[in-house]
Scaffold this motif. Structure first.
Motif, PDB file in Angstrom:
ATOM      1  N   HIS A 126      32.843  44.301  36.825  1.00  0.00           N
ATOM      2  CA  HIS A 126      32.377  42.921  36.964  1.00  0.00           C
ATOM      3  C   HIS A 126      33.470  41.919  36.609  1.00  0.00           C
ATOM      4  O   HIS A 126      34.072  41.981  35.531  1.00  0.00           O
ATOM      5  CB  HIS A 126      31.163  42.694  36.061  1.00  0.00           C
ATOM      6  N   ALA A 127      33.729  40.992  37.518  1.00  0.00           N
ATOM      7  CA  ALA A 127      34.728  39.942  37.272  1.00  0.00           C
ATOM      8  C   ALA A 127      34.105  38.842  36.411  1.00  0.00           C
ATOM      9  O   ALA A 127      33.011  38.364  36.696  1.00  0.00           O
ATOM     10  CB  ALA A 127      35.208  39.368  38.596  1.00  0.00           C
ATOM     11  N   LYS A 128      34.827  38.433  35.363  1.00  0.00           N
ATOM     12  CA  LYS A 128      34.237  37.537  34.354  1.00  0.00           C
ATOM     13  C   LYS A 128      34.803  36.121  34.372  1.00  0.00           C
ATOM     14  O   LYS A 128      34.495  35.316  33.494  1.00  0.00           O
ATOM     15  CB  LYS A 128      34.442  38.150  32.965  1.00  0.00           C
ATOM     16  N   ARG A 129      35.638  35.811  35.349  1.00  0.00           N
ATOM     17  CA  ARG A 129      36.267  34.478  35.416  1.00  0.00           C
ATOM     18  C   ARG A 129      36.933  34.121  34.084  1.00  0.00           C
ATOM     19  O   ARG A 129      36.586  33.160  33.419  1.00  0.00           O
ATOM     20  CB  ARG A 129      35.254  33.401  35.806  1.00  0.00           C
ATOM     21  N   GLU A 130      37.925  34.920  33.728  1.00  0.00           N
ATOM     22  CA  GLU A 130      38.617  34.727  32.461  1.00  0.00           C
ATOM     23  C   GLU A 130      39.738  33.703  32.630  1.00  0.00           C
ATOM     24  O   GLU A 130      40.713  33.936  33.340  1.00  0.00           O
ATOM     25  CB  GLU A 130      39.178  36.065  31.966  1.00  0.00           C
ATOM     26  N   GLU A 131      39.598  32.581  31.971  1.00  0.00           N
ATOM     27  CA  GLU A 131      40.599  31.525  32.065  1.00  0.00           C
ATOM     28  C   GLU A 131      41.903  31.972  31.415  1.00  0.00           C
ATOM     29  O   GLU A 131      41.910  32.689  30.415  1.00  0.00           O
ATOM     30  CB  GLU A 131      40.077  30.245  31.390  1.00  0.00           C
ATOM     31  N   GLY A 132      42.999  31.529  31.982  1.00  0.00           N
ATOM     32  CA  GLY A 132      44.311  31.853  31.425  1.00  0.00           C
ATOM     33  C   GLY A 132      44.921  33.109  32.008  1.00  0.00           C
ATOM     34  O   GLY A 132      46.103  33.373  31.807  1.00  0.00           O
ATOM     35  N   LYS A 133      44.110  33.896  32.700  1.00  0.00           N
ATOM     36  CA  LYS A 133      44.628  35.105  33.337  1.00  0.00           C
ATOM     37  C   LYS A 133      44.937  34.833  34.808  1.00  0.00           C
ATOM     38  O   LYS A 133      44.255  34.048  35.461  1.00  0.00           O
ATOM     39  CB  LYS A 133      43.604  36.250  33.258  1.00  0.00           C
ATOM     40  N   LYS A 134      45.961  35.503  35.308  1.00  0.00           N
ATOM     41  CA  LYS A 134      46.215  35.446  36.742  1.00  0.00           C
ATOM     42  C   LYS A 134      45.090  36.187  37.458  1.00  0.00           C
ATOM     43  O   LYS A 134      44.616  37.221  36.976  1.00  0.00           O
ATOM     44  CB  LYS A 134      47.557  36.087  37.078  1.00  0.00           C
ATOM     45  N   THR A 135      44.667  35.649  38.589  1.00  0.00           N
ATOM     46  CA  THR A 135      43.595  36.305  39.333  1.00  0.00           C
ATOM     47  C   THR A 135      44.167  37.208  40.420  1.00  0.00           C
ATOM     48  O   THR A 135      45.254  36.980  40.933  1.00  0.00           O
ATOM     49  CB  THR A 135      42.657  35.272  39.982  1.00  0.00           C
ATOM     50  N   TYR A 136      43.401  38.230  40.734  1.00  0.00           N
ATOM     51  CA  TYR A 136      43.729  39.094  41.868  1.00  0.00           C
ATOM     52  C   TYR A 136      42.417  39.429  42.557  1.00  0.00           C
ATOM     53  O   TYR A 136      41.521  40.048  41.961  1.00  0.00           O
ATOM     54  CB  TYR A 136      44.431  40.375  41.423  1.00  0.00           C
ATOM     55  N   THR A 137      42.291  38.994  43.807  1.00  0.00           N
ATOM     56  CA  THR A 137      41.024  39.106  44.527  1.00  0.00           C
ATOM     57  C   THR A 137      41.203  39.815  45.858  1.00  0.00           C
ATOM     58  O   THR A 137      42.138  39.538  46.602  1.00  0.00           O
ATOM     59  CB  THR A 137      40.431  37.708  44.798  1.00  0.00           C
ATOM     60  N   ILE A 138      40.301  40.739  46.115  1.00  0.00           N
ATOM     61  CA  ILE A 138      40.188  41.387  47.419  1.00  0.00           C
ATOM     62  C   ILE A 138      38.747  41.257  47.874  1.00  0.00           C
ATOM     63  O   ILE A 138      37.817  41.505  47.086  1.00  0.00           O
ATOM     64  CB  ILE A 138      40.552  42.888  47.348  1.00  0.00           C
ATOM     65  N   VAL A 139      38.548  40.842  49.122  1.00  0.00           N
ATOM     66  CA  VAL A 139      37.205  40.925  49.706  1.00  0.00           C
ATOM     67  C   VAL A 139      37.203  42.139  50.637  1.00  0.00           C
ATOM     68  O   VAL A 139      38.120  42.340  51.425  1.00  0.00           O
ATOM     69  CB  VAL A 139      36.818  39.641  50.465  1.00  0.00           C
ATOM     70  N   ILE A 140      36.187  42.928  50.495  1.00  0.00           N
ATOM     71  CA  ILE A 140      36.118  44.176  51.263  1.00  0.00           C
ATOM     72  C   ILE A 140      35.909  43.863  52.744  1.00  0.00           C
ATOM     73  O   ILE A 140      35.153  42.952  53.075  1.00  0.00           O
ATOM     74  CB  ILE A 140      34.957  45.049  50.728  1.00  0.00           C
TER      75      ILE A 140
END
Length: 901
Positions: free
Chosen positions: A29-43
């Motif tokens: 589960h992605a938690k929208r953590e501020e301060g972290k770089k995001t990495y997103t894939i949509v299937i």
């Protein structure tokens, strides 16, 4: 306290339990953590009609590797899953089921049919999702989406109305690809071309004014009833006298004009072409240029039109409801009601009887077929909804050209550019009931067309209640083009959209660059002002062991679930990753999966070995302070491995990364370090035992973490058994390169010892000496310290009962000599040695060395090489020559010694 591992690794016992553990703890589960770089894939959303196949298995394995790696590397990761409603495929499945019950769509009506469709989705729609879970896919299942869910439907209407308001969507009569079996239009991208046997029928049309015969050729004589002109090139001198003339259309005895148009190529055939604007894309454009009638001769279910079809069309014209480019309909008379192929035979027979066929020329040609049902596509003029592509394609081309979006491998950029630059207006309406219904209403009283985000109950122009919604649905790709942002809440400014959009990597096959990738790119730019992703990772097809494409017709498809049941998900994933190279097809075979299964067993047994020695009292506190040479060697190698695998993953070189892991685990860790570690583990020095245990745990932890993205189940099971630093390996910290753990000098020295061991083992193997035959080994070297450290290694791994290290030895009697870069090794094997055979072997080795030296010296004596080659390359050749000279001298000495025996 160490956990005991089962004697044998049983994937079926481990995988479901481990997956449940991950899901229960919400690790995906992605938690929208501020301060972290995001990495997103949509299937890439699989169809709800889908059954997991090898293409899905590969695509999702690659995505999961990237997501698990980035999650461990500290990114706030989101892998967003979902499924596609797949209008054509799903409706076809439901209609087929209804046919078995003896009912049709029309029997039920739209509302009842859609009830059935949603029931079908509930029953089968989640099947492929459960199968993806069997693969170990670490998607955020709490965020699962469906292209027909409320949020996606809202996005679809937002886009449709927005484009309509900007005059980028229009409704009109244009040429489309029509599938007479699916009974709907399909897009250019959905047409597959198959090479088929056919003919060129060379026909003769009589010129009314001169009586001469014009020869023209067609592959589809059944379309001639819809001819409304014959075209010649205005510059063609052969036909300059025919400008403004007419021909008589055979069979119908109908007068049609001769037009001058560039479509008639003077260099091809006779330079004369028949023009059928209703049934050929190029002819349609000619018809527009010359204002020719458009005469339809085919019904939408693949038959020739008749009196009833003509009457319906005539009524439309009579009522004034006909729009621009509205086709007329021909009563085909005796051919009416025939299928197009039946009509072809009948028309050919009549043309032959009338003397209108000059020649029949056999040929092979590409025929457009429906990608779903493989029926032959009929080009038809039909009233449909279209998206104007030119204004949308420009920014999408720029985004790739300027590097905002990159393709991996880059060569597929050309495919994309070719598609985007050649794209025509996109036909987005489908004559189906399952899907996003077009949000357009027509007033029967004032004739107004209304487009709205909300459902309408009355005409916005005249107030009449007598309005009807367009019965058609939108192309499935219209909604999936919005997938990267509609799934995150767009058009609403949701927290997920702000945090995770644009996404990062799109993983997909090269076969849908036109279908889907291009449409997502122009859609993202047009509706969000942002490129939907920064990288498109293209993979190839999974082929069978013979290199053939997997298909039902060949019967060579392989069910991934059967492979998982037999070998485990990790073995399947490892096989799909091994040898994988972006954009290239790969071959799949049972042998490869068995090799992957054997690799898993090798790792499992290595872990069991380590655990056997750890015991309950061992406390892991990191690496010991005093590392021996073999410890520094393995730690330094593991550290370098972490750096290289990370670099490979960042470059999407997943196949290279997994091969490096395989080589390190099998060869370096299992075959070398564990064997060397046994010396201390089986000794009496407790402190030495604790030190080597710590190194084993350290390296095994590195191995498990680096391997986890590829083989998540077995690595989690072993990780939980050894001392570990997180509650799950998938949320542990990725192995990072540490300069303080680099011991290059020790690595070099250790490799010298290993080289001598390998040389001894190879020589013994050549001489067929069994490991049980122990012998004394003499190592003559100037590097006394290094080889003294390796005495115990030589004893254990080179089958020695005694080892002596010295700068030189006197007369050792009958010996076999082994020469390495840093030492001479003597093995006194007495009468076990065939001295004559040994002499021949040395002479052969001498000849090889002399040949190599001669080759290098030729280069060094060549001024062109010495002056033009890089200094580093020249120096390397000089160093190699010096080593070979020394080796040759040593071999000659050994030959002389044998001669003295």
């Amino acid at each position: 306290m160490a956990k005991e591992l089962a004697k044998q690794y049983n994937p079926s016992e481990v995988e479901d339990r481990t997956y449940d553990f991950w899901c229960k703890n919400k690790y995906f589960h992605a938690k929208r953590e501020e301060g972290k770089k995001t990495y997103t894939i949509v299937i890439p959303p699989p169809n709800i009609t889908g059954q997991l196949h090898m293409g899905h298995a590969l695509d999702n394995t690659l995505q999961d590797i990237l997501i698990r790696y980035h999650r461990m590397a500290g990114y706030d990761t989101l892998w967003l899953p979902g499924t596609d409603h797949a209008s054509i495929a799903t409706e076809a499945k439901i209609v087929e089921k209804m046919r078995e019950e003896g009912i049709t769509k029309e029997d039920l009506g739209r509302d009842k049919f859609l009830e059935r469709a949603w029931d079908w989705k509930k029953q089968y729609g989640g099947r492929i999702i459960e199968q993806l879970k069997k693969m170990g896919s670490s998607c955020d299942w709490d965020r699962e989406r469906f292209t027909l869910d409320e949020g996606c439907s809202k996005a679809v209407r937002e886009v449709f109305v927005g484009l309509y308001d900007k005059d980028l969507i229009y409704r009109g009569n244009r040429m489309v690809n029509w599938c007479p079996h699916c009974n709907t239009s399909i897009s250019d991208a959905e047409v597959e071309y198959e090479e088929k046997e056919g003919n060129f029928w060379h026909l003769l049309y009589t010129v009314k004014e001169t009586g001469e015969k014009l020869e023209l050729a067609t592959t589809r004589p059944e379309t001639m009833l819809g001819d409304t002109a014959v075209a010649i090139n205005g510059d063609d001198p052969r036909y300059a006298h025919l400008h403004g003339c007419h021909v008589i259309l055979p069979l119908l005895n109908k007068e049609i004009p001769i037009v001058c148009d560039e479509h008639a190529d003077m260099t091809k055939g006779t330079g004369v072409v028949k023009i059928t604007p209703a049934h050929d894309p190029n002819d349609f454009e000619v018809g527009l240029r010359h204002n020719l009638p458009i005469v339809r001769t085919f019904t939408y279910d693949g038959h020739m039109t008749g009196a009833k079809d003509k009457a319906v069309a005539d009524e439309i014209f009579a009522s004034g409801r006909a729009t621009q480019n509205e086709p007329e309909v021909l009563d085909c008379g005796k051919y009416a009601g025939m299928t197009t192929l039946e009509a072809r035979k009948a028309i050919i027979a009549d043309l032959e009887a009338g003397g209108y066929i000059k020649e029949i020329e056999p040929l092979k040609h590409d025929v457009g077929t429906c990608y779903r049902c493989h029926s032959t596509i009929e080009p038809m003029v039909s009233k449909q909804w279209f998206v104007k592509m030119d204004p949308l394609a420009g920014p999408a081309i720029d985004a790739v050209e300027n590097g905002d979006i990159k393709f991996v491998p880059e060569r597929f950029k050309k495919n994309y550019m070719s598609w985007m630059r050649g794209t025509r207006d996109w036909c987005i309406s489908r004559q189906l009931w399952w899907g996003h219904r077009i949000p357009a209403w027509y007033c029967d009283d004032c004739g107004a067309t209304m487009v709205s985000k909300e459902d309408l109950c009355e005409c916005t122009k005249c107030g009449s209640k007598n309005i009807k919604q367009d019965p058609d649905t939108l192309d499935t790709w219209f909604s999936s083009a919005l997938w990267p942002f509609s799934t995150l809440g767009w058009p609403d400014e949701t927290e997920d959209l702000k945090h995770y959009y644009p996404t990062n990597t799109l993983v997909t096959g090269y076969d849908i660059i036109g279908f889907w990738v291009s449409r997502m790119i122009f859609s993202g730019l047009a509706y969000t002002d942002k490129a939907p992703f920064d990288t498109v990772l293209i993979h190839g097809l999974v082929r069978d062991a013979q290199g053939r494409k997997m298909s039902k017709s060949l019967g060579n498809g392989i069910d991934p679930l059967e492979i998982i049941d037999k070998y485990g998900a990790d073995a399947l994933r490892f096989t799909l990753a091994t040898g994988n190279s972006p954009g290239n097809d790969m071959r799949f075979s049972d042998d490869k999966v068995m090799a992957s299964r054997n690799f898993a067993n090798k790792l499992w047994n290595a872990a069991r070995f380590v655990l056997m020695y750890l015991g309950d009292d061992f406390k892991y506190n990191g690496l010991p302070q005093n590392l021996l040479i073999e410890d520094k060697w393995i730690v330094s190698k593991a550290n370098s491995l972490a750096k290289e695998v990370t670099e490979n993953l960042d470059k999407y070189e997943l196949g290279i990364a997994v091969q490096k892991l395989y080589d390190f685990i099998w060869d370096v860790f299992c075959d070398w370090y564990i064997e060397i570690a046994k010396i201390r583990l089986q000794g009496d020095d407790e402190s030495a035992k604790d030190d080597v245990k710590a190194v084993l745990v350290f390296v095994l932890t590195y191995i498990l973490k680096l391997l986890h993205p590829f083989m998540p189940f077995i690595t989690e099971e072993i990780y939980q058994a050894i001392p570990h630093d997180a509650e799950s390996i998938m949320v542990s910290e990725w192995c990072k390169f540490d300069e303080s753990l680099t011991f290059e000098a020790d690595e070099t020295e250790m490799e010298k010892i290993m080289a001598s061991i390998r040389a001894i083992r190879n020589r013994r193997a050549e001489m067929n000496i069994p490991p049980s035959k122990k012998s004394k080994v003499f190592i003559e070297t100037s590097n006394i310290a290094t080889f003294s450290n390796g005495v115990d290694f030589v004893k254990r791994l080179a089958y020695a009962n005694e080892v002596e290290v010295n700068e030189s030895f006197g007369d050792l009697g009958n010996v076999v000599t082994i020469i390495t870069d840093d030492a001479r090794v003597y093995i006194p094997l007495g009468d076990l040695v065939d001295f004559e055979a040994e002499k021949k072997r040395l002479e052969k080795e001498l000849a090889t060395a002399e040949d190599k030296l001669e080759f290098i010296n030729k280069k060094l004596n060549n001024p062109g090489f010495v002056n033009k080659a890089p200094e580093k390359v020249v120096q390397q050749n000089k160093d190699d020559a010096a080593k070979l000279e020394e080796k040759i001298a040593q071999i000659k000495k050994s030959i002389e010694e044998i001669a003295q025996q």
